[in-house]
Design a protein around this motif. Structure first.
Motif: not given
Length: 79
Positions: A56-79
């Motif tokens: 939304r902040e960058f003028g894109q459609d927020p409805d294009d956001a997708e629920l990412r797989p747990a493995g991907i999201v969990r690796t963000y926390r570990d970085e």
């Protein structure tokens, strides 16, 4: 349709469940398993909400956001 409010509602439900499970003292093994699942679900929900807000902040459609797989999201926390 997913909205920011629906994601926030899901987060609130998960937090309430998490608090309920911790409020009874030492959680049982099944409760600990559920707490781990809740942690992952919360990470994914917060990630989805951040994606929606960034789009939304960058003028894109927020409805294009997708629920990412747990493995991907969990690796963000570990970085």
């Amino acid at each position: 349709m997913t909205t920011d409010q629906s994601v926030l509602n899901r987060i609130e439900k998960l937090v309430a469940e998490e608090e309920r499970l911790w409020s009874g003292g030492r959680p049982s093994d099944p409760e600990l398993k559920r707490l781990k699942e809740i942690e992952v679900e919360l990470d994914r929900a917060w990630d989805l909400l951040r994606q929606r807000r960034a789009r939304r902040e960058f003028g894109q459609d927020p409805d294009d956001a997708e629920l990412r797989p747990a493995g991907i999201v969990r690796t963000y926390r570990d970085e």
